[in-house]
Motif scaffolding. Structure first.
Motif, mmCIF file in Angstrom:
data_model
loop_
_atom_site.group_PDB
_atom_site.id
_atom_site.type_symbol
_atom_site.label_atom_id
_atom_site.label_comp_id
_atom_site.label_asym_id
_atom_site.label_seq_id
_atom_site.Cartn_x
_atom_site.Cartn_y
_atom_site.Cartn_z
ATOM 1 N N MET A 221 4.046 5.729 -18.139
ATOM 2 C CA MET A 221 3.413 5.630 -16.834
ATOM 3 C C MET A 221 3.519 4.202 -16.328
ATOM 4 N N ASP A 222 3.971 4.070 -15.066
ATOM 5 C CA ASP A 222 3.937 2.796 -14.366
ATOM 6 C C ASP A 222 2.917 2.929 -13.243
ATOM 7 N N ILE A 223 2.079 1.919 -13.086
ATOM 8 C CA ILE A 223 1.071 1.940 -12.039
ATOM 9 C C ILE A 223 1.019 0.571 -11.373
ATOM 10 N N TRP A 224 1.069 0.583 -10.042
ATOM 11 C CA TRP A 224 1.008 -0.636 -9.258
ATOM 12 C C TRP A 224 -0.370 -0.684 -8.600
ATOM 13 N N VAL A 225 -1.196 -1.631 -9.008
ATOM 14 C CA VAL A 225 -2.565 -1.745 -8.504
ATOM 15 C C VAL A 225 -2.603 -2.805 -7.416
ATOM 16 N N GLY A 226 -3.147 -2.436 -6.260
ATOM 17 C CA GLY A 226 -3.187 -3.342 -5.119
ATOM 18 C C GLY A 226 -4.582 -3.793 -4.775
ATOM 19 N N PRO A 227 -4.796 -4.141 -3.515
ATOM 20 C CA PRO A 227 -6.117 -4.603 -3.064
ATOM 21 C C PRO A 227 -7.183 -3.533 -3.287
ATOM 22 N N LYS A 228 -8.412 -3.975 -3.422
ATOM 23 C CA LYS A 228 -9.567 -3.097 -3.573
ATOM 24 C C LYS A 228 -9.513 -2.269 -4.857
ATOM 25 N N ASP A 229 -8.761 -2.747 -5.860
ATOM 26 C CA ASP A 229 -8.678 -2.061 -7.165
ATOM 27 C C ASP A 229 -8.202 -0.627 -7.033
ATOM 28 N N LEU A 230 -7.247 -0.371 -6.149
ATOM 29 C CA LEU A 230 -6.726 0.979 -5.950
ATOM 30 C C LEU A 230 -5.227 1.027 -6.237
ATOM 31 N N PRO A 231 -4.750 2.155 -6.781
ATOM 32 C CA PRO A 231 -3.314 2.273 -7.030
ATOM 33 C C PRO A 231 -2.545 2.396 -5.717
ATOM 34 N N VAL A 232 -1.411 1.722 -5.657
ATOM 35 C CA VAL A 232 -0.511 1.834 -4.508
ATOM 36 C C VAL A 232 0.619 2.800 -4.841
ATOM 37 N N ARG A 233 1.040 2.743 -6.105
ATOM 38 C CA ARG A 233 2.099 3.664 -6.574
ATOM 39 C C ARG A 233 1.802 4.054 -8.013
ATOM 40 N N LEU A 234 2.076 5.318 -8.326
ATOM 41 C CA LEU A 234 1.917 5.841 -9.682
ATOM 42 C C LEU A 234 3.214 6.566 -10.041
ATOM 43 N N LYS A 235 3.848 6.163 -11.141
ATOM 44 C CA LYS A 235 5.109 6.773 -11.551
ATOM 45 C C LYS A 235 4.999 7.207 -12.993
ATOM 46 N N GLN A 236 5.336 8.480 -13.251
ATOM 47 C CA GLN A 236 5.266 9.002 -14.609
ATOM 48 C C GLN A 236 6.598 9.637 -14.999
ATOM 49 N N GLN A 237 7.019 9.386 -16.217
ATOM 50 C CA GLN A 237 8.251 9.987 -16.724
ATOM 51 C C GLN A 237 7.987 10.609 -18.078
ATOM 52 N N ILE A 238 8.390 11.886 -18.204
ATOM 53 C CA ILE A 238 8.277 12.588 -19.472
ATOM 54 C C ILE A 238 9.521 13.452 -19.617
ATOM 55 N N GLY A 239 10.356 13.095 -20.580
ATOM 56 C CA GLY A 239 11.628 13.780 -20.715
ATOM 57 C C GLY A 239 12.481 13.554 -19.480
ATOM 58 N N ALA A 240 13.024 14.631 -18.938
ATOM 59 C CA ALA A 240 13.881 14.541 -17.761
ATOM 60 C C ALA A 240 13.088 14.482 -16.463
ATOM 61 N N VAL A 241 11.795 14.690 -16.536
ATOM 62 C CA VAL A 241 10.967 14.784 -15.334
ATOM 63 C C VAL A 241 10.416 13.420 -14.930
ATOM 64 N N LYS A 242 10.601 13.083 -13.657
ATOM 65 C CA LYS A 242 10.051 11.849 -13.106
ATOM 66 C C LYS A 242 9.253 12.190 -11.852
ATOM 67 N N VAL A 243 8.014 11.732 -11.793
ATOM 68 C CA VAL A 243 7.165 11.962 -10.631
ATOM 69 C C VAL A 243 6.654 10.625 -10.120
ATOM 70 N N THR A 244 6.896 10.351 -8.843
ATOM 71 C CA THR A 244 6.424 9.121 -8.225
ATOM 72 C C THR A 244 5.501 9.471 -7.069
ATOM 73 N N MET A 245 4.315 8.854 -7.043
ATOM 74 C CA MET A 245 3.338 9.118 -5.989
ATOM 75 C C MET A 245 2.939 7.801 -5.327
ATOM 76 N N ASP A 246 3.208 7.691 -4.027
ATOM 77 C CA ASP A 246 2.781 6.536 -3.250
ATOM 78 C C ASP A 246 1.539 6.914 -2.450
ATOM 79 N N PHE A 247 0.511 6.094 -2.541
ATOM 80 C CA PHE A 247 -0.751 6.357 -1.850
ATOM 81 C C PHE A 247 -0.768 5.613 -0.516
ATOM 82 N N GLU A 248 -0.864 6.375 0.571
ATOM 83 C CA GLU A 248 -0.851 5.785 1.903
ATOM 84 C C GLU A 248 -2.253 5.419 2.373
ATOM 85 N N LYS A 249 -3.214 6.270 2.086
ATOM 86 C CA LYS A 249 -4.578 6.068 2.558
ATOM 87 C C LYS A 249 -5.513 6.901 1.700
ATOM 88 N N PHE A 250 -6.634 6.333 1.292
ATOM 89 C CA PHE A 250 -7.583 7.045 0.437
ATOM 90 C C PHE A 250 -8.760 7.585 1.249
#
Length: 279
Positions: A221-250
């Motif tokens: 898991m890669d996680i990019w933490v930005g202002p206000k202690d919130l994730p900006v991007r979350l990337k997970q890889q397991i085997g051949a599967v890669k999922v990337t989630m960018d957070f636009e607004k909480f």
């Protein structure tokens, strides 16, 4: 219509984090420093996890690469405060739904443990005259896996971030700019010994973890933490599967509601039957 294509892309994630060992006087000092650094990282990620869980929803961009060469992009809203739900648009061709929908993008809902795909009304079969195709997640993950995936304890960013405590390796990779925001990039890895905790959630009635991961023995898991202690991007890889989630607004996203029953054609049992015949 080939049933196996209707859910070929489905599959989200889990995640990871921390341990160090050493010997000798100098190594002990190095190890103590590493442990202290790991504790600091854990504190940052714990705050980010708590904040994400508290806010309960976000506007997101998601890319899911199943290892087939064409990532599937979804943009929309996710909520996880009371079980996983989302309302998003995805690429019709990448999701192999062009037989059912002429538009280049397809709206997909996930609510109350079921997927709903906005399709063109078909001329025959169970989707005749229907505007939505329904597939219960139990047809994909099995009954136990469906509960783990759609429940409040799984299948969402906060749950993935909570599982960072299982990682045996965590690193601070420094400052990076993501989506125009200054972030700190962290990476965590779950080894083979801890992978079983994630696989167990899916039970013996589902081979989804094995089929999606190709028998992988680690998760990153890669996680990019930005202002206000919130994730900006979350990337997970397991085997051949890669999922990337960018957070636009909480927060403050609209509730996700299932379509009216009269507009829905349910393919759940047909897919289960088809899978049984192939097994």
């Amino acid at each position: 219509m080939k049933l196996k294509y209707t859910a070929a892309w489905v599959g989200f994630t889990a995640a990871a984090m921390v341990a160090v060992s050493a010997c000798g006087a100098e190594s002990a000092k190095t190890a103590a420093k590493a442990v202290d650094n790991a504790d600091k990282i854990m504190a940052v990620l714990a705050r980010a996890t708590d904040r994400t869980e508290q806010l309960g929803s976000a506007e997101v961009k998601v890319s899911t690469d199943m290892g087939t060469g064409t990532p599937i992009a979804m943009n929309g809203t996710y909520s996880w405060g009371d079980g996983l739900a989302f309302d998003a648009l995805m690429d019709t061709k990448a999701a192999q739904l062009q037989q059912l929908h002429a538009s280049p993008t397809t709206r997909i809902l996930f609510v109350d443990g079921a997927y709903y795909y906005d399709i063109d009304p078909q001329s025959s079969g169970p989707l005749r005259g229907k505007e939505w195709m329904k597939i219960d997640s139990s047809a994909i993950f099995g009954d136990k896996g469906s509960q783990a995936f759609s429940g409040s304890s799984g299948g969402n960013p906060a749950a993935s971030m909570k599982s960072l405590k299982y990682a045996n390796n965590v690193k601070d990779l420094g400052k990076e700019t993501v989506d125009g925001q200054t972030t700190t990039h962290y990476r965590a890895v779950v080894d083979k010994a801890h992978m079983g905790r994630f696989k167990d959630a899916y039970g013996d009635d589902s081979n989804v973890m094995g089929s999606l991961t190709g028998g992988a023995d680690s998760l990153t898991m890669d996680i990019w933490v930005g202002p206000k202690d919130l994730p900006v991007r979350l990337k997970q890889q397991i085997g051949a599967v890669k999922v990337t989630m960018d957070f636009e607004k909480f927060g403050a996203t609209a509730p996700v509601k299932a379509p009216a029953a009269a507009q829905v054609g349910d393919l759940t049992e047909a897919i289960k039957k088809n899978q049984g015949q192939q097994g």
